[in-house]
Design a protein around this motif. Structure first.
Motif, PDB file in Angstrom:
ATOM      1  N   TYR A 182      -1.102  23.242  14.611  1.00 41.70           N
ATOM      2  CA  TYR A 182      -1.738  23.635  16.140  1.00 41.70           C
ATOM      3  C   TYR A 182      -1.143  22.755  17.042  1.00 41.70           C
ATOM      4  O   TYR A 182      -1.150  23.133  18.270  1.00 41.70           O
ATOM      5  CB  TYR A 182      -3.224  23.531  15.901  1.00 41.70           C
ATOM      6  N   GLN A 183      -0.404  21.721  16.872  1.00 43.41           N
ATOM      7  CA  GLN A 183       0.289  20.962  17.575  1.00 43.41           C
ATOM      8  C   GLN A 183       1.533  20.598  16.788  1.00 43.41           C
ATOM      9  O   GLN A 183       1.887  20.525  15.718  1.00 43.41           O
ATOM     10  CB  GLN A 183      -0.536  19.784  17.969  1.00 43.41           C
ATOM     11  N   PRO A 184       2.596  19.973  17.789  1.00 43.87           N
ATOM     12  CA  PRO A 184       3.735  19.493  17.219  1.00 43.87           C
ATOM     13  C   PRO A 184       3.353  18.576  16.094  1.00 43.87           C
ATOM     14  O   PRO A 184       2.412  17.562  16.386  1.00 43.87           O
ATOM     15  CB  PRO A 184       4.669  19.129  18.197  1.00 43.87           C
ATOM     16  N   GLY A 185       4.376  18.394  14.923  1.00 44.29           N
ATOM     17  CA  GLY A 185       3.883  17.516  14.081  1.00 44.29           C
ATOM     18  C   GLY A 185       5.083  17.166  13.023  1.00 44.29           C
ATOM     19  O   GLY A 185       6.103  17.665  13.145  1.00 44.29           O
ATOM     20  N   VAL A 186       4.772  16.265  12.085  1.00 45.20           N
ATOM     21  CA  VAL A 186       6.037  16.020  11.136  1.00 45.20           C
ATOM     22  C   VAL A 186       5.523  16.704   9.783  1.00 45.20           C
ATOM     23  O   VAL A 186       4.221  16.533   8.981  1.00 45.20           O
ATOM     24  CB  VAL A 186       5.728  14.536  10.843  1.00 45.20           C
TER      25      VAL A 186
ATOM     26  N   TRP B 122      -4.521  16.756   6.941  1.00 46.33           N
ATOM     27  CA  TRP B 122      -4.412  16.273   5.318  1.00 46.33           C
ATOM     28  C   TRP B 122      -3.285  17.164   4.916  1.00 46.33           C
ATOM     29  O   TRP B 122      -3.329  18.270   4.632  1.00 46.33           O
ATOM     30  CB  TRP B 122      -5.523  17.001   4.860  1.00 46.33           C
ATOM     31  N   ASP B 123      -2.016  16.224   4.493  1.00 46.72           N
ATOM     32  CA  ASP B 123      -0.895  16.909   4.023  1.00 46.72           C
ATOM     33  C   ASP B 123      -1.068  17.555   2.620  1.00 46.72           C
ATOM     34  O   ASP B 123      -0.408  18.420   2.403  1.00 46.72           O
ATOM     35  CB  ASP B 123       0.313  16.032   3.768  1.00 46.72           C
ATOM     36  N   GLU B 124      -2.062  17.009   1.885  1.00 46.92           N
ATOM     37  CA  GLU B 124      -2.096  17.544   0.343  1.00 46.92           C
ATOM     38  C   GLU B 124      -2.568  19.011   0.414  1.00 46.92           C
ATOM     39  O   GLU B 124      -2.156  19.600  -0.286  1.00 46.92           O
ATOM     40  CB  GLU B 124      -3.201  16.643  -0.061  1.00 46.92           C
ATOM     41  N   TRP B 125      -3.388  19.467   1.387  1.00 44.49           N
ATOM     42  CA  TRP B 125      -3.704  20.866   1.629  1.00 44.49           C
ATOM     43  C   TRP B 125      -2.454  21.492   1.589  1.00 44.49           C
ATOM     44  O   TRP B 125      -2.380  22.695   0.866  1.00 44.49           O
ATOM     45  CB  TRP B 125      -4.775  21.172   2.759  1.00 44.49           C
ATOM     46  N   ALA B 126      -1.619  21.298   2.580  1.00 43.40           N
ATOM     47  CA  ALA B 126      -0.256  22.141   2.833  1.00 43.40           C
ATOM     48  C   ALA B 126       0.088  22.089   1.676  1.00 43.40           C
ATOM     49  O   ALA B 126       1.104  23.088   1.205  1.00 43.40           O
ATOM     50  CB  ALA B 126       0.412  21.561   3.824  1.00 43.40           C
ATOM     51  N   GLU B 127       0.516  20.871   0.737  1.00 44.02           N
ATOM     52  CA  GLU B 127       1.491  20.971  -0.491  1.00 44.02           C
ATOM     53  C   GLU B 127       0.718  21.727  -1.555  1.00 44.02           C
ATOM     54  O   GLU B 127       1.419  22.246  -2.146  1.00 44.02           O
ATOM     55  CB  GLU B 127       1.819  19.434  -0.776  1.00 44.02           C
TER      56      GLU B 127
ATOM     57  N   GLU C  45      -1.975  40.022  11.824  1.00 45.79           N
ATOM     58  CA  GLU C  45      -1.365  39.125  12.605  1.00 45.79           C
ATOM     59  C   GLU C  45      -0.244  38.318  11.984  1.00 45.79           C
ATOM     60  O   GLU C  45      -0.255  38.398  10.637  1.00 45.79           O
ATOM     61  CB  GLU C  45      -2.483  37.887  13.082  1.00 45.79           C
ATOM     62  N   THR C  46       0.839  37.966  12.336  1.00 45.07           N
ATOM     63  CA  THR C  46       1.958  37.185  11.889  1.00 45.07           C
ATOM     64  C   THR C  46       1.860  35.759  12.135  1.00 45.07           C
ATOM     65  O   THR C  46       1.391  35.428  13.211  1.00 45.07           O
ATOM     66  CB  THR C  46       3.187  37.802  12.038  1.00 45.07           C
ATOM     67  N   TYR C  47       2.443  34.942  11.155  1.00 47.14           N
ATOM     68  CA  TYR C  47       2.369  33.446  11.597  1.00 47.14           C
ATOM     69  C   TYR C  47       3.869  33.005  11.548  1.00 47.14           C
ATOM     70  O   TYR C  47       4.719  33.357  10.643  1.00 47.14           O
ATOM     71  CB  TYR C  47       1.597  32.616  10.485  1.00 47.14           C
ATOM     72  N   LEU C  48       4.382  32.289  12.690  1.00 43.97           N
ATOM     73  CA  LEU C  48       5.599  31.669  12.350  1.00 43.97           C
ATOM     74  C   LEU C  48       5.368  30.121  12.061  1.00 43.97           C
ATOM     75  O   LEU C  48       5.040  29.130  13.033  1.00 43.97           O
ATOM     76  CB  LEU C  48       6.455  31.691  14.092  1.00 43.97           C
ATOM     77  N   CYS C  49       5.232  29.829  10.836  1.00 43.75           N
ATOM     78  CA  CYS C  49       4.873  28.345  10.390  1.00 43.75           C
ATOM     79  C   CYS C  49       5.847  27.887   9.198  1.00 43.75           C
ATOM     80  O   CYS C  49       6.735  28.628   8.807  1.00 43.75           O
ATOM     81  CB  CYS C  49       3.614  28.517  10.134  1.00 43.75           C
ATOM     82  N   GLN C  50       5.517  26.746   8.610  1.00 46.36           N
ATOM     83  CA  GLN C  50       6.299  26.123   7.618  1.00 46.36           C
ATOM     84  C   GLN C  50       5.979  26.899   6.292  1.00 46.36           C
ATOM     85  O   GLN C  50       4.786  26.679   5.873  1.00 46.36           O
ATOM     86  CB  GLN C  50       6.368  24.652   7.651  1.00 46.36           C
TER      87      GLN C  50
ATOM     88  N   ARG D  67       6.772  17.032   6.038  1.00 38.67           N
ATOM     89  CA  ARG D  67       7.762  16.493   4.952  1.00 38.67           C
ATOM     90  C   ARG D  67       8.672  15.585   5.518  1.00 38.67           C
ATOM     91  O   ARG D  67      10.101  15.767   5.281  1.00 38.67           O
ATOM     92  CB  ARG D  67       8.511  17.846   4.034  1.00 38.67           C
ATOM     93  N   GLY D  68       8.353  14.861   6.503  1.00 37.00           N
ATOM     94  CA  GLY D  68       9.180  14.017   7.061  1.00 37.00           C
ATOM     95  C   GLY D  68       9.929  14.508   8.333  1.00 37.00           C
ATOM     96  O   GLY D  68      10.971  13.742   8.857  1.00 37.00           O
ATOM     97  N   VAL D  69       9.896  15.673   8.772  1.00 37.85           N
ATOM     98  CA  VAL D  69      10.671  16.308   9.565  1.00 37.85           C
ATOM     99  C   VAL D  69       9.825  16.554  10.991  1.00 37.85           C
ATOM    100  O   VAL D  69       8.895  17.005  10.704  1.00 37.85           O
ATOM    101  CB  VAL D  69      11.354  17.565   9.043  1.00 37.85           C
ATOM    102  N   ASP D  70      10.327  16.245  12.075  1.00 36.33           N
ATOM    103  CA  ASP D  70       9.595  16.518  13.309  1.00 36.33           C
ATOM    104  C   ASP D  70       9.678  18.101  13.364  1.00 36.33           C
ATOM    105  O   ASP D  70      10.787  18.909  13.414  1.00 36.33           O
ATOM    106  CB  ASP D  70      10.211  16.093  14.571  1.00 36.33           C
ATOM    107  N   CYS D  71       8.614  18.859  13.722  1.00 34.42           N
ATOM    108  CA  CYS D  71       8.429  20.199  13.774  1.00 34.42           C
ATOM    109  C   CYS D  71       7.737  20.744  14.816  1.00 34.42           C
ATOM    110  O   CYS D  71       6.553  20.206  15.191  1.00 34.42           O
ATOM    111  CB  CYS D  71       7.773  20.731  12.336  1.00 34.42           C
ATOM    112  N   PRO D  72       7.974  21.755  15.527  1.00 30.71           N
ATOM    113  CA  PRO D  72       7.198  22.324  16.729  1.00 30.71           C
ATOM    114  C   PRO D  72       5.921  22.885  16.092  1.00 30.71           C
ATOM    115  O   PRO D  72       5.684  23.090  15.113  1.00 30.71           O
ATOM    116  CB  PRO D  72       8.098  23.214  17.239  1.00 30.71           C
TER     117      PRO D  72
END
Length: 252
Positions: free
Chosen positions: A113-117, A100-105, A158-163, A119-124
């Motif tokens: 948790y898995q590679p994904g897209v 659900w992209d709306e939660w992130a926004e 804990e630290t997160y390496l995320c968008q 905001r239109g960009v492929d991300c690890p």
């Protein structure tokens, strides 16, 4: 002293946590807390209208396989910019609702948790690192949430390496922890039992932001990235941060 007029809806489920430590943490908060746990925590706009603010320490819709949010939850987030309902989002709750992209926004960042897209960009997939000693510095000394907080304080968390959508959030806290793929573990590889195969995974430099505010219409939101283990939940500075975040988002 508690704030007897603030009604807090607290949410857990979808991610393991220390129940006793979290219950003690909830008891420290300035208001009346009503604890909801998934899968029986799908509150819609009418349900949330009974509360001043939502406190999220949950991670639904992600594990073991992604699932879509129920209509009640979608409606609650969609209604927040108009209703003005406040949100305080802690630690792993940024990773809720993988589909659900709306939660992130809404929150201002995305943990994959898995590679994904994104905001239109492929991300690890995102990375994590447990028990990181770090100094956290207040980025906005003038904000009501940080007025009584020291300029800097130490946590092991804990630290997160995320968008992190830095352009869409207002900085509140920064960490001095290293935010690179050299010291974080791949979430997807760890879930596949291959955590140590870090060479199969690369991720760009991560954000140093570990606390921010975001407004969605009339709705105020605060995200605080720390909160993994009992020592942080019991830390007096952390508890004060969460208490002030609740007051600010609830407009009390």
């Amino acid at each position: 002293m508690g704030h007897p007029f603030m009604r807090i809806a607290a949410f857990t489920g979808g991610h393991s946590f220390d129940r006793d430590a979290f219950a003690d943490f909830l008891d420290s908060l300035p208001g009346d807390v009503f604890w909801h746990e998934h899968p029986e925590a799908d509150l819609g706009p009418d349900d949330l209208a009974r509360f001043d603010v939502s406190l999220h320490y949950d991670m639904p819709g992600t594990l073991p396989t992604p699932s879509d949010p129920p209509e009640a939850v979608r409606a609650a987030v969609a209604a927040a910019p108009t209703s003005g309902h406040g949100y305080v989002v802690l630690h792993h709750a940024i990773a809720s609702w993988a589909n659900w992209d709306e939660w992130a926004e809404f929150v201002g960042g995305r943990y994959l948790y898995q590679p994904g897209v994104v905001r239109g960009v492929d991300c690890p997939d995102s990375g994590y690192r447990h028990a990181v000693p770090q100094t956290i510095t207040v980025a906005d000394r003038s904000h009501p949430i940080t007025l009584g907080i020291p300029d800097s304080f130490d946590l092991v968390d804990e630290t997160y390496l995320c968008q992190v959508f830095e352009d869409d959030v207002t900085p509140l806290l920064r960490t001095d922890a290293e935010m690179t793929d050299a010291v974080h573990w791949s979430t997807a590889l760890a879930m596949a039992g291959r955590r140590d195969e870090r060479e199969d995974w690369t991720h760009r430099q991560g954000s140093q932001l570990v606390g921010w505010t975001k407004t969605n219409g009339r709705s105020r939101l605060v995200y605080l990235q720390p909160g993994d283990k009992p020592p942080t939940l019991a830390d007096p500075v952390y508890r004060q941060l969460v208490a002030e975040a609740l007051r600010w988002t609830a407009r009390t």
